[in-house]
Motif scaffolding. Sequence first.
Motif, mmCIF file in Angstrom:
data_model
loop_
_atom_site.group_PDB
_atom_site.id
_atom_site.type_symbol
_atom_site.label_atom_id
_atom_site.label_comp_id
_atom_site.label_asym_id
_atom_site.label_seq_id
_atom_site.Cartn_x
_atom_site.Cartn_y
_atom_site.Cartn_z
ATOM 1 N N ALA A 136 0.839 -1.209 0.000
ATOM 2 C CA ALA A 136 0.000 0.000 0.000
ATOM 3 C C ALA A 136 0.868 1.251 0.000
ATOM 4 O O ALA A 136 0.580 2.231 -0.692
ATOM 5 C CB ALA A 136 -0.914 -0.007 1.222
ATOM 6 N N LEU A 137 1.956 1.202 0.765
ATOM 7 C CA LEU A 137 2.860 2.352 0.824
ATOM 8 C C LEU A 137 3.587 2.537 -0.508
ATOM 9 O O LEU A 137 3.734 3.660 -0.993
ATOM 10 C CB LEU A 137 3.867 2.153 1.958
ATOM 11 N N SER A 138 4.022 1.437 -1.110
ATOM 12 C CA SER A 138 4.702 1.511 -2.404
ATOM 13 C C SER A 138 3.755 2.024 -3.483
ATOM 14 O O SER A 138 4.140 2.826 -4.335
ATOM 15 C CB SER A 138 5.237 0.129 -2.796
ATOM 16 N N GLY A 139 2.494 1.582 -3.439
ATOM 17 C CA GLY A 139 1.507 2.050 -4.404
ATOM 18 C C GLY A 139 1.218 3.531 -4.256
ATOM 19 O O GLY A 139 1.068 4.251 -5.245
ATOM 20 N N ALA A 140 1.180 3.998 -3.011
ATOM 21 C CA ALA A 140 0.938 5.418 -2.767
ATOM 22 C C ALA A 140 2.090 6.257 -3.298
ATOM 23 O O ALA A 140 1.897 7.360 -3.805
ATOM 24 C CB ALA A 140 0.754 5.665 -1.270
ATOM 25 N N ALA A 141 3.327 5.722 -3.192
ATOM 26 C CA ALA A 141 4.488 6.446 -3.717
ATOM 27 C C ALA A 141 4.413 6.546 -5.231
ATOM 28 O O ALA A 141 4.726 7.586 -5.819
ATOM 29 C CB ALA A 141 5.773 5.740 -3.293
ATOM 30 N N ALA A 142 3.990 5.463 -5.877
ATOM 31 C CA ALA A 142 3.872 5.471 -7.338
ATOM 32 C C ALA A 142 2.806 6.457 -7.802
ATOM 33 O O ALA A 142 2.967 7.122 -8.831
ATOM 34 C CB ALA A 142 3.548 4.064 -7.838
ATOM 35 N N ARG A 143 1.739 6.576 -7.020
ATOM 36 C CA ARG A 143 0.651 7.504 -7.379
ATOM 37 C C ARG A 143 0.918 8.920 -6.882
ATOM 38 O O ARG A 143 0.201 9.851 -7.243
ATOM 39 C CB ARG A 143 -0.672 7.010 -6.776
ATOM 40 N N ARG A 144 1.941 9.059 -6.029
ATOM 41 C CA ARG A 144 2.254 10.349 -5.397
ATOM 42 C C ARG A 144 1.041 10.907 -4.662
ATOM 43 O O ARG A 144 0.736 12.107 -4.706
ATOM 44 C CB ARG A 144 2.739 11.355 -6.443
ATOM 45 N N SER A 145 0.363 9.981 -3.973
ATOM 46 C CA SER A 145 -0.882 10.375 -3.312
ATOM 47 C C SER A 145 -0.685 10.744 -1.847
ATOM 48 O O SER A 145 -1.631 11.182 -1.198
ATOM 49 C CB SER A 145 -1.901 9.228 -3.420
ATOM 50 N N VAL A 146 0.517 10.565 -1.324
ATOM 51 C CA VAL A 146 0.798 10.911 0.068
ATOM 52 C C VAL A 146 1.994 11.849 0.106
ATOM 53 O O VAL A 146 3.062 11.530 -0.428
ATOM 54 C CB VAL A 146 1.092 9.642 0.908
ATOM 55 N N GLN A 147 1.831 12.987 0.750
ATOM 56 C CA GLN A 147 2.913 13.970 0.829
ATOM 57 C C GLN A 147 4.049 13.442 1.715
ATOM 58 O O GLN A 147 3.823 12.820 2.734
ATOM 59 C CB GLN A 147 2.384 15.281 1.403
ATOM 60 N N GLY A 148 5.299 13.689 1.290
ATOM 61 C CA GLY A 148 6.461 13.269 2.069
ATOM 62 C C GLY A 148 6.917 11.856 1.812
ATOM 63 O O GLY A 148 7.835 11.358 2.451
ATOM 64 N N LEU A 149 6.281 11.192 0.838
ATOM 65 C CA LEU A 149 6.622 9.815 0.516
ATOM 66 C C LEU A 149 7.567 9.798 -0.670
ATOM 67 O O LEU A 149 7.325 10.453 -1.679
ATOM 68 C CB LEU A 149 5.348 9.044 0.174
ATOM 69 N N GLN A 150 8.665 9.049 -0.560
ATOM 70 C CA GLN A 150 9.628 8.983 -1.654
ATOM 71 C C GLN A 150 10.108 7.559 -1.885
ATOM 72 O O GLN A 150 10.212 6.764 -0.951
ATOM 73 C CB GLN A 150 10.837 9.872 -1.350
ATOM 74 N N ALA A 151 10.384 7.252 -3.150
ATOM 75 C CA ALA A 151 10.955 5.956 -3.512
ATOM 76 C C ALA A 151 12.443 6.152 -3.761
ATOM 77 O O ALA A 151 12.845 7.086 -4.464
ATOM 78 C CB ALA A 151 10.276 5.417 -4.762
ATOM 79 N N LEU A 152 13.276 5.311 -3.170
ATOM 80 C CA LEU A 152 14.722 5.458 -3.322
ATOM 81 C C LEU A 152 15.165 5.009 -4.718
ATOM 82 O O LEU A 152 14.719 3.981 -5.212
ATOM 83 C CB LEU A 152 15.459 4.636 -2.265
ATOM 84 N N PRO A 153 16.078 5.774 -5.339
ATOM 85 C CA PRO A 153 16.537 5.425 -6.697
ATOM 86 C C PRO A 153 17.688 4.416 -6.674
ATOM 87 O O PRO A 153 18.763 4.654 -7.216
ATOM 88 C CB PRO A 153 16.995 6.784 -7.237
ATOM 89 N N ASP A 154 17.485 3.282 -6.015
ATOM 90 C CA ASP A 154 18.531 2.257 -5.982
ATOM 91 C C ASP A 154 17.886 0.882 -6.158
ATOM 92 O O ASP A 154 16.693 0.770 -6.422
ATOM 93 C CB ASP A 154 19.348 2.325 -4.680
ATOM 94 N N ALA A 155 18.675 -0.160 -5.992
ATOM 95 C CA ALA A 155 18.184 -1.513 -6.242
ATOM 96 C C ALA A 155 17.332 -2.062 -5.115
ATOM 97 O O ALA A 155 16.782 -3.149 -5.229
ATOM 98 C CB ALA A 155 19.371 -2.446 -6.489
ATOM 99 N N SER A 156 17.203 -1.305 -4.023
ATOM 100 C CA SER A 156 16.478 -1.828 -2.857
ATOM 101 C C SER A 156 14.979 -1.874 -3.079
ATOM 102 O O SER A 156 14.284 -2.722 -2.521
ATOM 103 C CB SER A 156 16.771 -0.968 -1.624
ATOM 104 N N GLY A 157 14.456 -0.938 -3.866
ATOM 105 C CA GLY A 157 13.013 -0.835 -4.053
ATOM 106 C C GLY A 157 12.308 -0.251 -2.846
ATOM 107 O O GLY A 157 11.086 -0.364 -2.708
ATOM 108 N N ALA A 158 13.067 0.395 -1.955
ATOM 109 C CA ALA A 158 12.496 0.919 -0.716
ATOM 110 C C ALA A 158 11.692 2.194 -0.949
ATOM 111 O O ALA A 158 12.007 3.015 -1.806
ATOM 112 C CB ALA A 158 13.600 1.190 0.298
ATOM 113 N N VAL A 159 10.641 2.339 -0.160
ATOM 114 C CA VAL A 159 9.829 3.550 -0.127
ATOM 115 C C VAL A 159 9.861 4.071 1.305
ATOM 116 O O VAL A 159 9.703 3.301 2.259
ATOM 117 C CB VAL A 159 8.379 3.247 -0.565
#
Length: 208
Positions: A136-159
């Motif tokens: 759910a958190l990763s999906g929100a990052a992709a939609r940019r629907s939650v302020q302050g949420l970021q996806a890291l630009p590395d191989a981890s796939g972390a949000v």
Amino acid sequence: MPRLALIPVLALLSALPVAPVAAQEAEPTFCTARINDRDVVMGYDKAEARLSDTYSRREQLATRIGRHDCPSYVVLRSLTPELTDEERLPFCLRFDKASESVMGYDLGARDAWGVCHSQTRAVCRRVNQTTAAAGALSGAAARRSVQGLQALPDASGAVILSGAGTAVSGALASLGGAAAAVAASPVLLTGAAVSVVAVGGTLYACRE
């Protein structure tokens, strides 16, 4: 006659060189790590260590000249067994110089020893291992629907979701479902700054 004819053939086969049996797995190299003021003995594969991107040249040299401290990636693996090495990329070891002990792990860049470049008092803890909450958190990052949420630009796939604890809790609650259940975690119900990390299907909260 047919039986007698077999004798030279069997003798010939017995004289052939026997293929070597597959080598047994290498014995682990044992090392000692000081974690939370306790000495912990661990084992690791030196051959793998030489190929690991997370094993710095400085650590390799220290091991080669006889030090038996555990490589940082071995320690981080022991603290986050549910993650892969790629998924561990956002994390670094929190090291207390006074006690010369690893006190946990935090978010941030690592130095040559796997220790956090910027020392803080924050420690990350696993909050939830429900894939739905992390998703759910990763999906929100992709939609940019939650302020302050970021996806890291590395191989981890972390949000990562960062902010005051109450704000982070409110953002998780707005996602509903499993994420809303995590929002009620005591770790988040505070005014202190907190970061929630979704990686490898698991959620972590990092705070003092």
